[in-house]
Structures are given as C-alpha cells and as structure tokens.
Design a protein around this motif. Structure first.
Motif, mmCIF file in Angstrom:
data_model
loop_
_atom_site.group_PDB
_atom_site.id
_atom_site.type_symbol
_atom_site.label_atom_id
_atom_site.label_comp_id
_atom_site.label_asym_id
_atom_site.label_seq_id
_atom_site.Cartn_x
_atom_site.Cartn_y
_atom_site.Cartn_z
ATOM 1 N N ALA A 288 -2.053 -1.434 2.595
ATOM 2 C CA ALA A 288 -1.883 -2.887 2.484
ATOM 3 C C ALA A 288 -3.205 -3.570 2.146
ATOM 4 O O ALA A 288 -3.261 -4.476 1.300
ATOM 5 C CB ALA A 288 -1.321 -3.441 3.791
ATOM 6 N N ILE A 289 -4.288 -3.118 2.786
ATOM 7 C CA ILE A 289 -5.609 -3.705 2.521
ATOM 8 C C ILE A 289 -6.015 -3.460 1.067
ATOM 9 O O ILE A 289 -6.500 -4.371 0.366
ATOM 10 C CB ILE A 289 -6.658 -3.116 3.484
ATOM 11 N N LEU A 290 -5.828 -2.232 0.596
ATOM 12 C CA LEU A 290 -6.198 -1.896 -0.782
ATOM 13 C C LEU A 290 -5.318 -2.627 -1.795
ATOM 14 O O LEU A 290 -5.768 -2.942 -2.906
ATOM 15 C CB LEU A 290 -6.093 -0.381 -0.993
ATOM 16 N N THR A 291 -4.066 -2.899 -1.394
ATOM 17 C CA THR A 291 -3.172 -3.650 -2.284
ATOM 18 C C THR A 291 -3.590 -5.109 -2.377
ATOM 19 O O THR A 291 -3.673 -5.687 -3.475
ATOM 20 C CB THR A 291 -1.720 -3.564 -1.779
ATOM 21 N N ILE A 292 -3.888 -5.719 -1.239
ATOM 22 C CA ILE A 292 -4.257 -7.138 -1.201
ATOM 23 C C ILE A 292 -5.582 -7.385 -1.916
ATOM 24 O O ILE A 292 -5.743 -8.384 -2.634
ATOM 25 C CB ILE A 292 -4.339 -7.622 0.263
ATOM 26 N N THR A 293 -6.527 -6.484 -1.744
ATOM 27 C CA THR A 293 -7.857 -6.662 -2.353
ATOM 28 C C THR A 293 -7.873 -6.312 -3.837
ATOM 29 O O THR A 293 -8.900 -6.488 -4.501
ATOM 30 C CB THR A 293 -8.896 -5.801 -1.625
ATOM 31 N N GLY A 294 -6.773 -5.793 -4.353
ATOM 32 C CA GLY A 294 -6.718 -5.457 -5.771
ATOM 33 C C GLY A 294 -7.371 -4.130 -6.116
ATOM 34 O O GLY A 294 -7.569 -3.828 -7.302
ATOM 35 N N THR A 295 -7.682 -3.331 -5.106
ATOM 36 C CA THR A 295 -8.303 -2.024 -5.359
ATOM 37 C C THR A 295 -7.334 -1.077 -6.052
ATOM 38 O O THR A 295 -7.729 -0.295 -6.922
ATOM 39 C CB THR A 295 -8.791 -1.405 -4.034
ATOM 40 N N LEU A 296 -6.066 -1.143 -5.666
ATOM 41 C CA LEU A 296 -5.047 -0.297 -6.284
ATOM 42 C C LEU A 296 -4.514 -0.951 -7.549
ATOM 43 O O LEU A 296 -4.343 -2.171 -7.612
ATOM 44 C CB LEU A 296 -3.901 -0.053 -5.298
ATOM 45 N N THR A 297 -4.248 -0.151 -8.541
ATOM 46 C CA THR A 297 -3.773 -0.657 -9.827
ATOM 47 C C THR A 297 -2.408 -1.331 -9.703
ATOM 48 O O THR A 297 -1.595 -0.957 -8.852
ATOM 49 C CB THR A 297 -3.682 0.490 -10.850
ATOM 50 N N ASP A 298 -2.181 -2.336 -10.556
ATOM 51 C CA ASP A 298 -0.873 -2.987 -10.605
ATOM 52 C C ASP A 298 -0.100 -2.574 -11.854
ATOM 53 O O ASP A 298 0.894 -3.215 -12.216
ATOM 54 C CB ASP A 298 -1.024 -4.508 -10.548
ATOM 55 N N ASP A 299 -0.537 -1.495 -12.480
ATOM 56 C CA ASP A 299 0.137 -0.957 -13.654
ATOM 57 C C ASP A 299 1.199 0.050 -13.215
ATOM 58 O O ASP A 299 0.866 1.133 -12.723
ATOM 59 C CB ASP A 299 -0.878 -0.281 -14.575
ATOM 60 N N PRO A 300 2.481 -0.270 -13.394
ATOM 61 C CA PRO A 300 3.547 0.642 -12.942
ATOM 62 C C PRO A 300 3.514 2.008 -13.611
ATOM 63 O O PRO A 300 4.067 2.973 -13.066
ATOM 64 C CB PRO A 300 4.832 -0.105 -13.307
ATOM 65 N N ASP A 301 2.869 2.099 -14.773
ATOM 66 C CA ASP A 301 2.797 3.372 -15.481
ATOM 67 C C ASP A 301 1.700 4.285 -14.947
ATOM 68 O O ASP A 301 1.643 5.469 -15.307
ATOM 69 C CB ASP A 301 2.573 3.137 -16.978
ATOM 70 N N ASN A 302 0.838 3.745 -14.103
ATOM 71 C CA ASN A 302 -0.243 4.535 -13.496
ATOM 72 C C ASN A 302 0.290 5.206 -12.234
ATOM 73 O O ASN A 302 0.954 4.573 -11.407
ATOM 74 C CB ASN A 302 -1.429 3.624 -13.160
ATOM 75 N N TYR A 303 0.038 6.516 -12.077
ATOM 76 C CA TYR A 303 0.593 7.255 -10.932
ATOM 77 C C TYR A 303 0.124 6.686 -9.603
ATOM 78 O O TYR A 303 0.798 6.803 -8.582
ATOM 79 C CB TYR A 303 0.226 8.741 -11.047
ATOM 80 N N GLN A 304 -1.072 6.025 -9.590
ATOM 81 C CA GLN A 304 -1.607 5.481 -8.344
ATOM 82 C C GLN A 304 -0.878 4.218 -7.907
ATOM 83 O O GLN A 304 -1.072 3.738 -6.786
ATOM 84 C CB GLN A 304 -3.106 5.201 -8.524
ATOM 85 N N TYR A 305 -0.028 3.702 -8.766
ATOM 86 C CA TYR A 305 0.721 2.479 -8.438
ATOM 87 C C TYR A 305 1.606 2.678 -7.208
ATOM 88 O O TYR A 305 1.817 1.744 -6.429
ATOM 89 C CB TYR A 305 1.567 2.073 -9.646
ATOM 90 N N MET A 306 2.111 3.916 -7.013
ATOM 91 C CA MET A 306 3.008 4.185 -5.896
ATOM 92 C C MET A 306 2.301 4.157 -4.544
ATOM 93 O O MET A 306 2.935 4.283 -3.510
ATOM 94 C CB MET A 306 3.697 5.529 -6.085
ATOM 95 N N ALA A 307 0.976 3.975 -4.563
ATOM 96 C CA ALA A 307 0.236 3.838 -3.308
ATOM 97 C C ALA A 307 0.256 2.407 -2.798
ATOM 98 O O ALA A 307 -0.138 2.144 -1.655
ATOM 99 C CB ALA A 307 -1.207 4.310 -3.496
ATOM 100 N N ARG A 308 0.723 1.473 -3.603
ATOM 101 C CA ARG A 308 0.784 0.071 -3.206
ATOM 102 C C ARG A 308 1.949 -0.163 -2.232
ATOM 103 O O ARG A 308 2.972 0.508 -2.289
ATOM 104 C CB ARG A 308 0.973 -0.822 -4.435
ATOM 105 N N THR A 309 1.764 -1.122 -1.353
ATOM 106 C CA THR A 309 2.822 -1.431 -0.383
ATOM 107 C C THR A 309 3.999 -2.149 -1.042
ATOM 108 O O THR A 309 5.110 -2.148 -0.494
ATOM 109 C CB THR A 309 2.268 -2.317 0.746
ATOM 110 N N ASP A 310 3.763 -2.755 -2.211
ATOM 111 C CA ASP A 310 4.838 -3.471 -2.890
ATOM 112 C C ASP A 310 5.427 -2.666 -4.051
ATOM 113 O O ASP A 310 6.211 -3.197 -4.843
ATOM 114 C CB ASP A 310 4.348 -4.829 -3.403
ATOM 115 N N ALA A 311 5.072 -1.379 -4.153
ATOM 116 C CA ALA A 311 5.534 -0.567 -5.282
ATOM 117 C C ALA A 311 7.049 -0.402 -5.268
ATOM 118 O O ALA A 311 7.680 -0.331 -6.322
ATOM 119 C CB ALA A 311 4.858 0.801 -5.257
#
Length: 583
Positions: A272-295
């Motif tokens: 959640a912290i990494l999602t809010i701070t924008g550390t995690l990508t918001d590109d759905p095509d990037n595999y790391q997107y599934m680490a977001r709490t809102d994925a």
C-alpha cells in the motif's frame, strides 16, 4: 483459587476469572503442558477447545492463505466454459466454489477424517478442462453473444453432470473400504515422494507470485519466519479483562500463532505504501503492476453483495464422455493427494497415522462433496489443501475449532461477494511470500515421516531417490519436448500429457511399484509403524491417541457387532490414553 503454571512461573487466579476471560492464562497455560518428559509440541491439540476470538483470527489466517486459489480455479472453469465475457456466470461460479469449500470443510472436520484439514478447490479437475479447451482454440469464437452464453451454460451443466457421476464413484471407493484395502500396499515409501513432489512442484507457483516484487515477497516471508522460528520460544505481553480483575496483562506466544497473518498484513501494508507513493508502476502491461493494492480492485466493483448458490442454478446436469473420463482421472490423483495430506496432517498434529476406517471415511466424505459440488455447479471438486497443513506447523494451532470457523467464514464469503472480494484482492507478491513459509514447512513435515523408515537400507534410499527423480524428470520432459508424446490422436495426446505432467502421479506410482515389488520387511518399509499404533508410539510419543479419528456416533452404538464390519465406522476405544501413551 486455582493454580496455573506457565513455563514454571506460578500464578494464582480466581476460577471465575478464567471463566470470564477465554484468553486468560489458564487457556494459554496449555503451551507448556508436558506429556511425561516430552514437552507438548502444539499450543492447541486437535481436540482442544480454542478461545473463540483466537479461533476466529486463526481461521482468517487460514482463509487468506487459500482465498486467491479459489478465485484462480473458478476463473479456469469459466475460461474452459467460454464464460470469460460473462461476469454473472463468473460470479455465480466463484460464489458456488467458496460456499462448497466451506461446506465440505465442515463435513470433513465433523464426519470425515476429523483432522484439521481444509477442503479447497481442486485444480486436478481443471487441468484436463484446460487441455480440452486448448484442443479447439476457436471453440468460443461465436459472433452471437446469446449463442456464446448459451454454449457456456451448456458446458457448465456438462461439468456438473460428470462431476456428480465421478463423485458417486469417489464416495463408493471410501464407503466400500477400497481405500483402506489399498493402504496395505501404501506406506511412507510411497506417500513421502508423492507429497514431497507436490511441494517441490509448487515452488513454480511460489516463484511466479514472488517474482512480481521480490522485495514485498521477502518482507512477507521474512516477517513470518522471524516471528514463528526465531522468536518461537518467546512470549509477549497481551492485554486481557475479566469482571474480577479488570484489565491485566498475561504472557502469550501471540506472535507465533498469528505469524503468517501478521506477515501478510505487513506485506500488504508495504504494498500500500509503495502504491500510494508511486514507487510501483501503474502500467497494467508491466508484470510489477500486480504488486499494487489496486491491481485487482475491479474484483470488488463487480462482486455482488449477496448471492445464494442453489442446485442446478445453470440448468439440469448433462453428460459428456470426454469430460467424464478427464474427471475420473482427476479423481484418482485427488485421492492419492488426499491420502498423503491426511498422513502429513497427522504428523504435524502429533497424532498417530490415520487408521483405515478414518481414511475410508475421509475419502467417502470427499466423494460426497464432489456430488454436492456438481449439484451446485462449481465445475470442480474439492480436496485437502497442503498449504493449510503447512500453516498448522508454523502456528502450532491444530484445533478443529479453527476449521469450524474457517468453514463458516468461507460459506459467508460465498454468500456475500463484496466481503470476499476485498481479501481476494491481496497483492500477488504478498501471497507468494506466505507460500514460501507454508510450503517450506509442508515439505519438512512430509520428510519427517521417514523417521519410521530404515534409512540405512540401500533398498529404501534407492526407491525414494528414484521416485523423486522420475517425478521431476517426466514432467520436465513433457514440458520441454511436448511433441515427443504422440499417439497419433491429438485428443489422447493431451490426456496423456495431462497425466505425465503431474509429478505426484509419476513419482508416486513408480515409488509404490518399487516399494511393493522389491523385497523388504514391513518394519524396514515403515508400514508396521503406520499400521500398528503401539509400534509407532515406540518411535514417536503422540500428544493424542487414535480417539481423535472416532466418528461422531454414540459410543453405545459402537458395541454393536455389526459395526466392525462397516469400513467407515470402526471405533477405537483403546490403544492410547489421553496423554498419547500406549495402554
């Protein structure tokens, strides 16, 4: 006044206080109760009554472990039925899946094997469906939406009918005592490679989940490992309240009991912290997107508030020969997996290996669960979950009370879709981190069954090694060189590949064949220790005796002579006393 001992520290407490506060020191004094000279290994044994609030939290911990697996299997069924574009069908399938998992778990804990096991959605039934789907990739390419939906429901009712029929076969295998008869030929030399290969093979799924974000996954697993292993012998102060004493503090291994739940919450919070701070990508095509709490927040939006599963909700069941054969094969592998899980669960619960009548009853209840799953339109059966057994070893809470609450929570989730959707949206790497410690513990538990086997025997070492090698080699060969499997018919090719790619089936069958054909004594093979409780107790001191497997039938009925001829109703009135010692 009542005297209580906590690891040698005496405390005096009013009896009324212990009745008022279910989390009092009297309850948690069970942590260090001793049987003879051996300290008790579990905080709560199978038959122990667990404080209500602790049981509920432990149940949520178990639920979070397998909730996403229910979504995955349900999604596979929807894909195989061409229902991907119909949220209403997918919602109904998921609702039925969770409701039936809760109901079959309740049946298993009360009437079946009576060990603390969870009956989760069985992927063995979905794999052949996906294989059939791959044979005809254009099967769902119909221009008319109405026709596609009609076809989807037609396939779902075919799944239902075939599942009901194989469920009847599954149930009869248990009721008639066929499984108990086969246990004469199945011992640790077969079970250990079979279940160990499952744990090893699941490392692929663990890596797939964890690689989304190794940092979040490592924090989740590391938190659980530190709390359960490094701090496992420590206790922490916890607040409590009673009418007589008011608020007070007591010492409890709270952090160990809820180590996996705490690890999941810590990992979820980091995500959640990494999602809010924008550390995690918001590109759905990037595999790391599934680490977001809102994925996977869309699951919450599309979920219904209330849905009551009911029989034949998609229509009257039908029959398909190809699906029936695929489900029948899945039933065989499911039974093998369940038998192995029963023995693994007994090992972690520190109780004797399950007797034949208990295994018969467990398989019979699983078959009955398959019939119910078919009637309610799940498209798959339920089977024992190995991950939850691993969690028992980590938390050291093996009470049936926990799994009664697990069944209730799962049935509620099946009825109230919005609530379950919140937990299903847990970030993928958090689940990967939890799987690391769960399946790691499961592998260790399985290996511990080898203590009743002669490991100085070249025969045994060769069989175990060969079973493991074949179980890893054949699936790799099928995946790396799929064209090598050629029967001249693509349909039979896929069925054969589905069988060969299952490591438990490949390795388990070769281990069973070698164990029963290579000369060796029953003691050497470990079968004597499993089939003779008194012999097994000489090797291992159990916390409870065979009475944990007794069916919920009045004891007076068990004196009837006819009972000893019923494969699922044999009653154990002796063999161990309440301390697990031979009598």
């Amino acid at each position: 006044m009542e005297k209580i001992n906590l690891d040698g520290v005496s405390a005096t407490m009013d009896k009324t206080d212990t009745e008022d506060c279910v989390t009092s020191s009297n309850e948690l004094g069970k942590v260090s109760t001793e049987y003879g000279n051996m300290p008790r290994r579990l905080l709560y044994n199978v038959s122990d009554r667990t404080p209500v609030q602790m049981a509920i939290f432990c149940a949520f911990q178990q639920v979070l472990i397998v909730l996403s697996a229910s979504l995955a299997v349900s999604s596979f069924v929807a894909d195989a039925a061409c229902a991907d574009d119909f949220p209403d069908i997918k919602t109904d399938l998921l609702s039925s899946t969770m409701f039936m998992s809760g109901l079959t778990t309740l049946l298993m804990v009360t009437l079946g094997i009576r060990l603390p096991v969870f009956q989760g959605s069985c992927a063995d039934y979905v794999i052949p469906l996906m294989a059939i789907r791959l044979l005809n990739k254009n099967m769902c390419n119909i221009t008319s939406t109405y026709q596609v939906k009609k076809k989807a429901k037609h396939k779902v009712v075919a799944f239902q009918g075939c599942l009901i029929l194989v469920g009847v076969v599954h149930c009869l295998i248990g009721v008639t005592g066929t499984v108990g008869f086969l246990l004469r030929f199945v011992g640790p030399m077969t079970i250990v490679p079979t279940i160990l290969l499952t744990g090893i093979f699941l490392s692929r799924a663990t890596a797939k989940f964890s690689k989304v974000h190794w940092g979040i996954s490592s924090v989740t697993a590391g938190t659980a490992i530190i709390l359960s292993l490094y701090l496992g012998n420590k206790k922490m102060p916890c607040p409590a309240w009673s009418r007589r004493r008011g608020f007070y503090w007591y010492w409890s291994p709270f952090h160990q009991v809820f180590s996996i739940l705490i690890g999941i919450l810590v990992g979820w919070g980091l995500s959640a912290i990494l999602t809010i701070t924008g550390t995690l990508t918001d590109d759905p095509d990037n595999y790391q997107y599934m680490a977001r709490t809102d994925a996977r927040s869309g699951i919450i939006a599309t979920a219904t508030w209330f849905k009551m599963p009911y029989p034949n909700q998609f229509g009257a069941p039908s029959f398909n020969a190809g699906i029936f054969i695929a489900f029948l094969i899945a039933t065989v592998t499911s039974i093998l997996d369940s038998i192995g899980d029963y023995y693994a669960c007994a090992r972690v619960c520190n109780v004797p290996p399950p007797p034949r009548h208990a295994v018969n009853r467990g398989i019979a209840v699983e078959g009955f669960g398959s019939i119910l799953s078919g009637m309610f339109g799940c498209g798959h059966a339920t089977t024992t979950s190995g991950g939850n057994i691993g969690a028992l070893g980590v938390t050291r809470v093996a009470s049936r009370d926990v799994f009664w609450w697990v069944s209730i929570i799962y049935m509620v989730f099946g009825l109230v879709g919005k609530v379950s959707a919140v937990f299903i949206s847990i970030p993928v790497p958090v689940l990967g981190g939890a799987m690391i410690i769960m399946f790691g513990m499961l592998n260790g538990i399985v290996l511990s069954n080898l203590q009743v086997v002669s490991l100085s025997s070249t025969r045994n070492l060769a069989i175990i090694g060969t079973g493991l090698l074949v179980g890893l080699m054949i699936p790799y060969w099928v995946e790396a060189f799929p064209d090598d499997v050629d029967t001249g018919n693509s349909y039979y090719n896929n069925i054969l590949k589905t069988l060969l790619v299952n490591p438990s089936l490949s390795g388990g069958l070769i281990a069973c064949f070698l164990d029963n054909t290579v000369p060796g004594t029953l003691d050497e093979r470990g079968i004597t220790a499993w089939q003779d409780p008194k012999k097994g107790a000489q090797v291992h001191q159990y916390s409870e005796g065979l009475e944990v497997y007794n069916p919920l039938i009045p004891k007076g009925w068990m004196k009837w002579k006819i009972m000893k001829y019923i494969p699922i109703c044999l009653y154990t009135s002796s063999g161990f006393n309440t301390n697990g010692r031979v009598v």
